[in-house]
Enzyme design. Structure first.
Site, PDB file in Angstrom:
ATOM      1  N   GLY A 158       7.159 -42.625 -52.319  1.00  0.00           N
ATOM      2  CA  GLY A 158       6.987 -42.823 -53.761  1.00  0.00           C
ATOM      3  C   GLY A 158       5.559 -42.849 -54.253  1.00  0.00           C
ATOM      4  O   GLY A 158       5.286 -43.369 -55.343  1.00  0.00           O
ATOM      5  N   SER A 159       4.632 -42.248 -53.498  1.00  0.00           N
ATOM      6  CA  SER A 159       3.242 -42.295 -53.977  1.00  0.00           C
ATOM      7  C   SER A 159       3.056 -41.436 -55.235  1.00  0.00           C
ATOM      8  O   SER A 159       2.221 -41.753 -56.077  1.00  0.00           O
ATOM      9  CB  SER A 159       2.259 -41.889 -52.880  1.00  0.00           C
ATOM     10  OG  SER A 159       2.348 -40.516 -52.606  1.00  0.00           O
ATOM     11  N   LEU A 191      14.236 -34.592 -51.758  1.00  0.00           N
ATOM     12  CA  LEU A 191      14.447 -33.588 -50.716  1.00  0.00           C
ATOM     13  C   LEU A 191      15.799 -32.881 -50.776  1.00  0.00           C
ATOM     14  O   LEU A 191      16.089 -32.027 -49.943  1.00  0.00           O
ATOM     15  CB  LEU A 191      14.247 -34.239 -49.342  1.00  0.00           C
ATOM     16  CG  LEU A 191      12.869 -34.899 -49.176  1.00  0.00           C
ATOM     17  CD1 LEU A 191      12.707 -35.499 -47.797  1.00  0.00           C
ATOM     18  CD2 LEU A 191      11.743 -33.927 -49.474  1.00  0.00           C
ATOM     19  N   LYS A 192      16.628 -33.228 -51.769  1.00  0.00           N
ATOM     20  CA  LYS A 192      17.936 -32.567 -51.891  1.00  0.00           C
ATOM     21  C   LYS A 192      17.879 -31.506 -52.987  1.00  0.00           C
ATOM     22  O   LYS A 192      17.026 -31.564 -53.872  1.00  0.00           O
ATOM     23  CB  LYS A 192      18.993 -33.610 -52.268  1.00  0.00           C
ATOM     24  CG  LYS A 192      19.327 -34.584 -51.139  1.00  0.00           C
ATOM     25  CD  LYS A 192      20.472 -34.054 -50.310  1.00  0.00           C
ATOM     26  CE  LYS A 192      20.511 -34.591 -48.891  1.00  0.00           C
ATOM     27  NZ  LYS A 192      20.738 -35.996 -48.789  1.00  0.00           N
ATOM     28  N   HIS A 243       5.345 -29.579 -54.802  1.00  0.00           N
ATOM     29  CA  HIS A 243       5.478 -29.118 -53.423  1.00  0.00           C
ATOM     30  C   HIS A 243       4.091 -29.179 -52.781  1.00  0.00           C
ATOM     31  O   HIS A 243       3.099 -28.811 -53.427  1.00  0.00           O
ATOM     32  CB  HIS A 243       6.032 -27.682 -53.420  1.00  0.00           C
ATOM     33  CG  HIS A 243       6.243 -27.152 -52.045  1.00  0.00           C
ATOM     34  ND1 HIS A 243       7.321 -27.524 -51.265  1.00  0.00           N
ATOM     35  CD2 HIS A 243       5.508 -26.298 -51.281  1.00  0.00           C
ATOM     36  CE1 HIS A 243       7.241 -26.917 -50.095  1.00  0.00           C
ATOM     37  NE2 HIS A 243       6.159 -26.165 -50.071  1.00  0.00           N
ATOM     38  N   ASP A 248      12.303 -24.476 -53.936  1.00  0.00           N
ATOM     39  CA  ASP A 248      10.904 -24.049 -54.128  1.00  0.00           C
ATOM     40  C   ASP A 248      10.767 -22.645 -54.715  1.00  0.00           C
ATOM     41  O   ASP A 248       9.846 -21.905 -54.385  1.00  0.00           O
ATOM     42  CB  ASP A 248      10.143 -24.095 -52.775  1.00  0.00           C
ATOM     43  CG  ASP A 248      10.218 -25.451 -52.128  1.00  0.00           C
ATOM     44  OD1 ASP A 248      10.198 -26.461 -52.859  1.00  0.00           O
ATOM     45  OD2 ASP A 248      10.318 -25.519 -50.898  1.00  0.00           O
TER      46      ASP A 248
HETATM   47  C1  GAR Z   1       4.847 -35.179 -51.309  1.00  0.00           C
HETATM   48  O1  GAR Z   1       3.828 -34.703 -50.470  1.00  0.00           O
HETATM   49  C2  GAR Z   1       5.570 -34.036 -51.986  1.00  0.00           C
HETATM   50  O2  GAR Z   1       4.744 -32.964 -52.300  1.00  0.00           O
HETATM   51  C3  GAR Z   1       6.550 -33.646 -50.902  1.00  0.00           C
HETATM   52  O3  GAR Z   1       7.017 -34.870 -50.396  1.00  0.00           O
HETATM   53  C4  GAR Z   1       5.947 -35.827 -50.476  1.00  0.00           C
HETATM   54  C5  GAR Z   1       6.490 -37.058 -51.149  1.00  0.00           C
HETATM   55  O4  GAR Z   1       5.543 -38.080 -51.094  1.00  0.00           O
HETATM   56  N1  GAR Z   1       7.627 -32.849 -51.429  1.00  0.00           N
HETATM   57  C6  GAR Z   1       8.170 -31.867 -50.730  1.00  0.00           C
HETATM   58  O5  GAR Z   1       7.840 -31.587 -49.594  1.00  0.00           O
HETATM   59  C7  GAR Z   1       9.256 -31.089 -51.475  1.00  0.00           C
HETATM   60  N2  GAR Z   1       9.502 -29.832 -50.844  1.00  0.00           N
HETATM   61  P1  GAR Z   1       5.719 -39.369 -51.987  1.00  0.00           P
HETATM   62  O6  GAR Z   1       7.144 -39.889 -51.752  1.00  0.00           O
HETATM   63  O7  GAR Z   1       4.679 -40.308 -51.481  1.00  0.00           O
HETATM   64  O8  GAR Z   1       5.502 -38.978 -53.408  1.00  0.00           O
END
Ligand code: GAR
Length: 204
Positions: free
Chosen positions: A12-13, A89-90, A108, A149
């Site tokens: 969740g950053s 991710l879904k 992404h 994507d």
């Molecule tokens: C982030 O790096 C985002 O770009 C990636 O998941 C991470 C979530 O981090 N998303 C993907 O890879 C989607 N294909 P977070 O939970 O700390 O925001």
């Protein structure tokens, strides 16, 4: 004020970056709801800590969660203007995509159209980038369609990785830029400064 729903699966950053941008006055939005497929994620903790209502999404109908079928109705009832996928991710259910055309964005962690698609998320992306020996990577924010994507690219930032020694180092550099890029794009959408012209998305 733009009413947004944030979809999350991880730590969740990026959700936090949106909340920080709101607190600092950079964003004039209401984070009206958080939706997740992972009720035990760090992102859910952050949402609860900020008193944001959280819904758990489940493919089938199950008590205490929202089914794919119910999701677009609920988003409509909440009067959501923009859906932000921040580490979700879904695949978003087709009915939601149909109801929210060009109103769903995703971040992404690589420069699409490279290093995207099914299974390309989080560290998988950064490992693939590292192993490719690419010298530049960076986050992409794009509109969401029915494929992973695949929607039109709104904004990207280049990150120099010519001197990195590990995928983790790439992840760290890219994440920092994600936290700037996502609020930037939301602000441009809020200001009506994101337009599709001749097949390209232009940010004014
Ligand atoms: C982030 O790096 C985002 O770009 C990636 O998941 C991470 C979530 O981090 N998303 C993907 O890879 C989607 N294909 P977070 O939970 O700390 O925001």
């Amino acid at each position: 004020m733009l009413k947004i729903a944030v979809f999350v699966s991880g730590r969740g950053s990026n959700l936090q970056a949106i909340l920080d941008a709101k607190s600092s006055g950079f964003l004039n939005v209401e984070v009206a709801a958080v939706f997740t497929d992972r009720p035990d994620s760090g992102a859910v903790e952050r949402a609860k800590g900020n008193s944001i209502p959280v819904w758990v999404i489940c493919k089938e109908k199950k008590s205490g969660s929202v089914s794919n079928e119910e999701l677009s109705g609920l988003l409509g009832k909440l009067k959501i203007d923009l859906i932000v996928l921040a580490g979700f991710l879904k695949l978003v259910p087709e009915s939601v995509i149909d109801h929210f055309e060009n109103k769903i964005i995703n971040i992404h962690p690589a420069l699409l159209p490279s290093f995207g698609g099914k299974g390309m998320y989080g560290m998988n992306v950064h490992r693939a980038v590292f192993n490719s020996s690419a010298k530049i990577t960076g986050p992409t924010v794009h509109f969401v369609d029915k494929l992973y994507d695949n929607g039109k690219i709104i904004a990207q930032r280049a990150v120099d990785i010519s001197d990195v020694n590990s995928p983790e180092e790439i992840a760290e550099r890219v994440l920092k830029v994600e936290h700037e890029l996502l609020p930037f794009v939301i602000k441009k959408i809020e200001e009506g400064k994101v337009k599709t012209i001749n097949e390209r998305v232009v940010v004014f």
